[in-house]
Design a protein around this motif. Sequence first.
Motif, mmCIF file in Angstrom:
data_model
loop_
_atom_site.group_PDB
_atom_site.id
_atom_site.type_symbol
_atom_site.label_atom_id
_atom_site.label_comp_id
_atom_site.label_asym_id
_atom_site.label_seq_id
_atom_site.Cartn_x
_atom_site.Cartn_y
_atom_site.Cartn_z
ATOM 1 N N VAL A 79 0.818 -1.212 -0.169
ATOM 2 C CA VAL A 79 -0.058 0.095 -0.050
ATOM 3 C C VAL A 79 0.780 1.220 0.200
ATOM 4 N N PHE A 106 -14.434 -3.100 -0.766
ATOM 5 C CA PHE A 106 -13.485 -2.542 -0.421
ATOM 6 C C PHE A 106 -13.334 -1.023 -0.218
ATOM 7 N N PHE A 152 -3.071 -0.319 -4.479
ATOM 8 C CA PHE A 152 -2.751 -1.628 -3.401
ATOM 9 C C PHE A 152 -2.677 -2.719 -4.369
ATOM 10 N N TYR A 212 -6.558 -4.080 3.436
ATOM 11 C CA TYR A 212 -6.119 -4.717 2.101
ATOM 12 C C TYR A 212 -5.836 -6.102 2.235
#
Length: 506
Positions: free
Chosen positions: A173, A254, A283, A213
Motif C-alpha cells: 500500500v 473495499f 494497492f 487490504y
Amino acid sequence: MKRCPRCEKTYPDSETFCDADGTALVPTGPAFAESAGADEAQQIECPVCGGKAQPGELICNFCGARLGIDPAAEQYTPPPARPSTAPRSPTLRRGPSPSRPITGRMPEGDDSEKEGRGMFGVLGYLIAAIVALGGGAWLAIHLSSKGAETPVANASPSAAASVAAAVPTGPLVALANAMPVQVTGESASAPERNQDAARKFFDDHKNPLLDSYEHALAGDNTLRNAMVVRVRVLPSGNVDAASVRTSTNPNPAFDAEVVKDVSTWNYPPFSGSDVEIDYPIVFTNDPSTKDALESQLNTKLTGLSPTEPPEFASSPPAPSSAASEAVSAPTPASVETPPTEAVAPAPLPPAPAPRKHHHVASAPKPPPMTLQQRVLQVLSSNPRTRRVNCYTSGNTVTIFGKVFDNDAKLYTEKLVRNVPGVGNVIDSLSTDQAEWAARQAAIASQLYAAGLNTVTVKVIGHDAYLDGTVKTDAQKQQAVTITENASPVHVAGNLIRVVPGNMFGF
C-alpha cells in the motif's frame, strides 16, 4: 671384421650382434662378397610358419619362432618371445612379405593380431558402457523417487519461512510515484497542510489501510486496485468527509473499508481553514504491477470531470430527533401571547392560553427518508441480508457486503428491487462459499507444491479438515503446518493416515 646386414654398421670380430637393431653380424671381406648371391639362394625356412629368413638370423620375423642355432651364437641366450593375445594356428603357411624387410629382431606385432586385439577391446568398452548406462539409469530413477519425499520429510516451518522471506511478494500500500498529492483550499500552502505534510502523514498512518487490504486479499487474492481518495480536513485536524473519487477496479466493499479507515485519521490542528487532500493510493500484492496501475489511474483521472460524483462517499451523520426539535422548536419569546389586557377591558378566560401554547409547541413532521435509508432499513430487518450495505446514485442502488451463497445474492437483489423508488440494482456482493473455496484452493496448491498430492482439504469458515494418506508422521505434521500458513484457517480435523512405503521407498 663383421658387419650388420641391415644397417651396414661394422664391428670387431669379437662382437656377435648389432647394438642398433640386434641383427646377427656376418663376416666381411672378399670371401663373403663372393658368396652373397649363394647365401640369398640358401635362405632359412621357418619350421613353424614357413617364412624365409637370411642366414644368421635366429628369430623368425613372422611368428617369432627360434630358427637354427648359429655356431657363433652358441653362448647367447635370446630373450623370450613376446606373448601374443591370439595364438596362431600351427598349420598357417605364409611367405615373406615383399614390402617388409627381413631382419633378425622380433616383430612388433602382426596386423591381424592388432586387429583382433582392437576388436576385443572395442567389444569390452561397449559392454562396460552398456552396464554403466543401465546402472546409472536405475540409480537416477531410485534417487529421483527418494528425492521427491526428502524435502517434505525434512522440511520445517523455519525453512519454509526463510524461503518465503527471500522472495518479497507481500501486499503493498503506497502512494503513486508518477502522480502528486493534491492539496486545495486557502491553507494549502501552510506547513501543517501542504503536500509534504500530507504525504508524511499518509506514510505514518497507512497501516490500517494495509490491514484492510490483507483482509480483502483473504477473500480475493487477485485484488489489485489504484484509487484517488479525497479527505476534507478541518482546522481541528478531524476528517470531516472522505470519498473515493475514482479507481481502476471499482469494489464497493473495499472502497467502504478504505473510506472508513481514512475517516478515523486525526491531523495536527492549526489555525488555518479547511483543506481537501487527494491521495493517489496503489494497492497490490505484486510490486511489478505498481507502474501499470499508476498508469491506469492517471488515465481515468484525466478523463474525470470536476463535477462528477465520486464512486463511493461516506454518508453524513443523520441529525438526531432531539436536535431537529431543538432547531425547529420556537423560542419562548415567540410563543408569548400579546398583551390583550389593554385592548379588552374584561379579563379573558384562562382556558384558551394553554390550548394556544400546546398548538404552537407541537413537533414538526420528520423529513422523508432518503432512498438509501429505505433500502438499508429493508436490508437490516432481514436475517439473510444483515451484512449487506449499499449506496445510491440517483435511483441506482449498488449493494455490497457478504451473503452466504449465490441463492442469497439473488434473493438480496430481488429484495432491493422491490423497494419503492429503486430503478436499477448493481450487485457487488461476495459470498461465504466463494471465500471458502478460494481458501481451499490456496491450501491445495501449497500441499501439491510440497509433494503432498495425496492429501485433501475441506474449508468451512475458518476451520479446515484434512484427509488422505502420507508415508511418515513428519509429512502428516507438515500438512498441518502448510494448511495453517497458506490461509487464515485452523485445522479442526486431521484424518490423514500414515501408510509407510516399501523397503525401496516406492
